[in-house]
Design a protein around this motif. Structure first.
Motif, PDB file in Angstrom:
ATOM      1  N   THR A  94       0.812  -1.229   0.000  1.00 17.53           N
ATOM      2  CA  THR A  94       0.000   0.000   0.000  1.00 17.53           C
ATOM      3  C   THR A  94       0.843   1.276   0.000  1.00 17.53           C
ATOM      4  O   THR A  94       0.336   2.348   0.335  1.00 17.53           O
ATOM      5  N   GLU A  95       2.111   1.161  -0.359  1.00 19.02           N
ATOM      6  CA  GLU A  95       2.965   2.360  -0.386  1.00 19.02           C
ATOM      7  C   GLU A  95       2.455   3.370  -1.416  1.00 19.02           C
ATOM      8  O   GLU A  95       1.879   2.992  -2.445  1.00 19.02           O
ATOM      9  N   ARG A  96       2.706   4.635  -1.126  1.00 16.65           N
ATOM     10  CA  ARG A  96       2.283   5.700  -2.038  1.00 16.65           C
ATOM     11  C   ARG A  96       3.462   6.622  -2.343  1.00 16.65           C
ATOM     12  O   ARG A  96       4.429   6.686  -1.586  1.00 16.65           O
ATOM     13  N   THR A  97       3.342   7.306  -3.462  1.00 12.97           N
ATOM     14  CA  THR A  97       4.378   8.254  -3.852  1.00 12.97           C
ATOM     15  C   THR A  97       4.250   9.520  -3.001  1.00 12.97           C
ATOM     16  O   THR A  97       3.299   9.679  -2.230  1.00 12.97           O
ATOM     17  N   ARG A  98       5.198  10.414  -3.153  1.00 12.62           N
ATOM     18  CA  ARG A  98       5.168  11.665  -2.395  1.00 12.62           C
ATOM     19  C   ARG A  98       3.885  12.461  -2.691  1.00 12.62           C
ATOM     20  O   ARG A  98       3.364  13.166  -1.831  1.00 12.62           O
ATOM     21  N   SER A  99       3.341  12.310  -3.904  1.00 14.28           N
ATOM     22  CA  SER A  99       2.118  13.037  -4.266  1.00 14.28           C
ATOM     23  C   SER A  99       0.849  12.297  -3.842  1.00 14.28           C
ATOM     24  O   SER A  99      -0.256  12.775  -4.092  1.00 14.28           O
ATOM     25  N   GLY A 100       1.005  11.114  -3.236  1.00 15.76           N
ATOM     26  CA  GLY A 100      -0.150  10.390  -2.721  1.00 15.76           C
ATOM     27  C   GLY A 100      -0.714   9.332  -3.651  1.00 15.76           C
ATOM     28  O   GLY A 100      -1.696   8.665  -3.313  1.00 15.76           O
ATOM     29  N   GLU A 101      -0.096   9.108  -4.808  1.00 14.08           N
ATOM     30  CA  GLU A 101      -0.586   8.079  -5.719  1.00 14.08           C
ATOM     31  C   GLU A 101      -0.090   6.696  -5.285  1.00 14.08           C
ATOM     32  O   GLU A 101       0.960   6.564  -4.637  1.00 14.08           O
ATOM     33  N   LYS A 102      -0.842   5.665  -5.649  1.00 12.05           N
ATOM     34  CA  LYS A 102      -0.411   4.301  -5.361  1.00 12.05           C
ATOM     35  C   LYS A 102       0.855   3.999  -6.153  1.00 12.05           C
ATOM     36  O   LYS A 102       0.909   4.241  -7.364  1.00 12.05           O
ATOM     37  N   ALA A 103       1.848   3.487  -5.465  1.00 12.72           N
ATOM     38  CA  ALA A 103       3.166   3.309  -6.080  1.00 12.72           C
ATOM     39  C   ALA A 103       3.286   1.969  -6.794  1.00 12.72           C
ATOM     40  O   ALA A 103       2.629   0.988  -6.448  1.00 12.72           O
ATOM     41  N   VAL A 104       4.160   1.937  -7.801  1.00 14.57           N
ATOM     42  CA  VAL A 104       4.572   0.682  -8.435  1.00 14.57           C
ATOM     43  C   VAL A 104       6.078   0.547  -8.265  1.00 14.57           C
ATOM     44  O   VAL A 104       6.800   1.547  -8.177  1.00 14.57           O
ATOM     45  N   THR A 105       6.533  -0.690  -8.180  1.00  6.82           N
ATOM     46  CA  THR A 105       7.963  -0.939  -7.963  1.00  6.82           C
ATOM     47  C   THR A 105       8.763  -0.751  -9.249  1.00  6.82           C
ATOM     48  O   THR A 105       9.805  -0.103  -9.258  1.00  6.82           O
ATOM     49  N   THR A 106       8.263  -1.345 -10.322  1.00  8.31           N
ATOM     50  CA  THR A 106       8.990  -1.334 -11.593  1.00  8.31           C
ATOM     51  C   THR A 106       8.038  -1.091 -12.753  1.00  8.31           C
ATOM     52  O   THR A 106       6.923  -1.618 -12.774  1.00  8.31           O
ATOM     53  N   ILE A 107       8.485  -0.307 -13.712  1.00  5.31           N
ATOM     54  CA  ILE A 107       7.786  -0.154 -14.985  1.00  5.31           C
ATOM     55  C   ILE A 107       8.660  -0.811 -16.049  1.00  5.31           C
ATOM     56  O   ILE A 107       9.856  -0.525 -16.144  1.00  5.31           O
ATOM     57  N   THR A 108       8.061  -1.719 -16.812  1.00  2.06           N
ATOM     58  CA  THR A 108       8.805  -2.384 -17.885  1.00  2.06           C
ATOM     59  C   THR A 108       8.246  -1.929 -19.219  1.00  2.06           C
ATOM     60  O   THR A 108       7.047  -2.088 -19.484  1.00  2.06           O
ATOM     61  N   ALA A 109       9.113  -1.360 -20.047  1.00  4.30           N
ATOM     62  CA  ALA A 109       8.705  -0.895 -21.374  1.00  4.30           C
ATOM     63  C   ALA A 109       9.367  -1.759 -22.435  1.00  4.30           C
ATOM     64  O   ALA A 109      10.489  -2.244 -22.264  1.00  4.30           O
ATOM     65  N   GLN A 110       8.650  -1.951 -23.519  1.00  8.82           N
ATOM     66  CA  GLN A 110       9.177  -2.735 -24.633  1.00  8.82           C
ATOM     67  C   GLN A 110       9.394  -1.802 -25.825  1.00  8.82           C
ATOM     68  O   GLN A 110       8.449  -1.183 -26.308  1.00  8.82           O
ATOM     69  N   ALA A 111      10.641  -1.679 -26.232  1.00 10.97           N
ATOM     70  CA  ALA A 111      10.926  -0.855 -27.406  1.00 10.97           C
ATOM     71  C   ALA A 111      10.359  -1.525 -28.656  1.00 10.97           C
ATOM     72  O   ALA A 111      10.242  -2.750 -28.723  1.00 10.97           O
ATOM     73  N   ALA A 112       9.981  -0.714 -29.636  1.00 10.51           N
ATOM     74  CA  ALA A 112       9.389  -1.260 -30.857  1.00 10.51           C
ATOM     75  C   ALA A 112      10.329  -2.250 -31.534  1.00 10.51           C
ATOM     76  O   ALA A 112       9.885  -3.218 -32.148  1.00 10.51           O
ATOM     77  N   SER A 113      11.630  -2.028 -31.408  1.00  2.00           N
ATOM     78  CA  SER A 113      12.634  -2.965 -31.916  1.00  2.00           C
ATOM     79  C   SER A 113      13.941  -2.698 -31.183  1.00  2.00           C
ATOM     80  O   SER A 113      14.096  -1.663 -30.524  1.00  2.00           O
TER      81      SER A 113
END
Length: 412
Positions: A219-238
């Motif tokens: 239930t951790e939140r960011t400094r602005s009060g939003e629900k936090a995520v640990t990691t964001i994984t992005a996939q480059a188009a190539s």
């Protein structure tokens, strides 16, 4: 005529050197031991190092070299998580990051998972529905992956990693049964296939919807009060646009977080290609270091060859005098003794290659690793062995060639 004579002299020197070594077989074998052990050590250690490098490279490439991971830099975030779902939405906007084809998010932590009398402490990961697709995890053994509906309704459902399912459900079929996480029941809807990868770590994980994890477990939140995520994984188009995708992700997150200067970034970005390059450098350096250590024994073997060759020169002083008396040139004596030294090294090197290959194969089976014995390693080891024979044979050969015929004939 001169070329033919030179060839004949070389052939004669080779045969004379071979006869001399065969006449003292035991001494020749004992002299070669240092080279044999040195070459074998170089081959075995470098083959194991190459095997480790190939294994790590294969695992990283199997995950995908176009993946980009974003995490919080706690040094700049004031100790608060910095990433949230609003960042995921911003990065998913093709206007902000056209080089990014898909974005997923996860939050994770260690939890006890219970089924019946079996308990296992594992990593529980809350994920978005596209997490498995983005991370190239399509290896479901039974059941189904998490769906958008599971995410929208914050359902208490779970997908188990292979090892977790094996530990908890010894005899029962996991799918359709329920496990307890933090005292709350979750229905098992799927089981992942065994990956065996040290990087994906899916075998020892439990996956639940991100919405469920954020409301019940993390239930951790960011400094602005939003629900936090640990990691964001992005996939480059190539893979070719990975660098462009990283730049776009960086600019988008700085805009999201109101950051002006790079030193103030409250996030870190790591791409699989960067990870691959880093491991290549590390394993390459380690392999070269191991090879250099093993090469020391080759130098020791070379000293042994020089020692024996000096003894041989002393023993054969009268023979050298006779050869010079009947017309042998200084060059002929020099070539003969150099040939003996090089022969000792090269034969020892070839035997060392066979022993090293055997050692690498046995070691690979013992530690469950496919060792890589490449031609470059073999050429390097045998070439170095021949070079050792040449370098350490020069002084004894020069000393033999420098003997005066009269003094040599008087030697007893």
């Amino acid at each position: 005529m001169g070329t033919a004579g030179t060839t004949m002299n070389l052939s004669e020197s080779f045969l004379t050197a071979l006869d001399s070594l065969l006449a003292n077989k035991l001494r020749a074998v004992l002299t070669m031991l240092g080279v044999i052990i040195g070459v074998a050590a170089v081959i075995a250690l470098m083959s194991i190092g190459n095997g480790v490098n190939a294994s790590i490279t294969g695992e990283i490439q199997s995950i995908g070299t176009n993946l980009i991971a974003v995490a919080t830099d706690f040094d700049n975030s004031g100790g608060y998580p910095a990433l949230s779902l609003s960042d995921v939405e911003a990065l998913s906007d093709r206007f902000n990051a056209p080089a990014v084809s898909a974005v997923s998010a996860s939050v994770q932590g260690s939890q006890e998972v219970v089924y019946g009398g079996n308990t296992s402490r594992v990593t529980v990961t809350g994920v978005t529905p596209n997490y498995f697709t983005v991370n190239n995890l399509d290896n479901i053994l039974g059941g189904d992956f998490l769906t958008q509906q599971d995410y929208d309704t914050a359902a208490r459902v779970a997908v188990l990693g292979y090892t977790v399912a094996e530990d908890l459900f010894e005899d029962a079929y996991p799918v359709g049964n329920s496990v307890r996480i933090n005292g709350v029941s979750y229905q098992v809807i799927g089981v992942m296939e065994k990956s065996g990868s040290n990087f994906s770590q899916t075998d020892t994980a439990v996956f639940i919807p991100l919405s469920t994890a954020q409301s019940r477990l993390f239930t951790e939140r960011t400094r602005s009060g939003e629900k936090a995520v640990t990691t964001i994984t992005a996939q480059a188009a190539s893979e070719d646009v990975t660098d462009a995708a990283i730049d776009q992700i960086t600019e988008t997150l700085r805009d999201q977080h109101g950051i002006t200067y790079a030193n103030d970034d409250d996030f870190t970005i790591i791409s699989q290609s960067d990870l691959l390059e880093t491991f290549d450098v590390i394993t390459g350096t380690l392999t070269a270091f191991l090879g250099a250590i093993a090469g020391i024994s080759l130098v020791v073997g070379g000293i042994g060859i020089m020692n024996i060759m000096l003894v041989s020169v002393t023993e054969r002083t009268r023979e050298i005098g006779i050869r010079k008396a009947v017309g042998a040139l200084r060059r002929d004596i020099l070539v003969q003794f150099l040939m003996e030294s090089i022969l000792l090294s090269l034969v020892g090197g070839l035997l060392g290659v066979l022993l090293g290959w055997l050692m690498a194969t046995v070691a690979g089976r013992l530690i469950d690793l496919e060792t890589v014995v490449d031609g470059g390693t073999i050429l390097l080891a045998t070439g170095f062995a021949g070079g050792v024979g040449l370098v350490f044979g020069i002084y004894p050969a020069w000393r033999a060639a420098g003997l005066r015929p009269i003094e040599a004939l008087r030697y007893e």
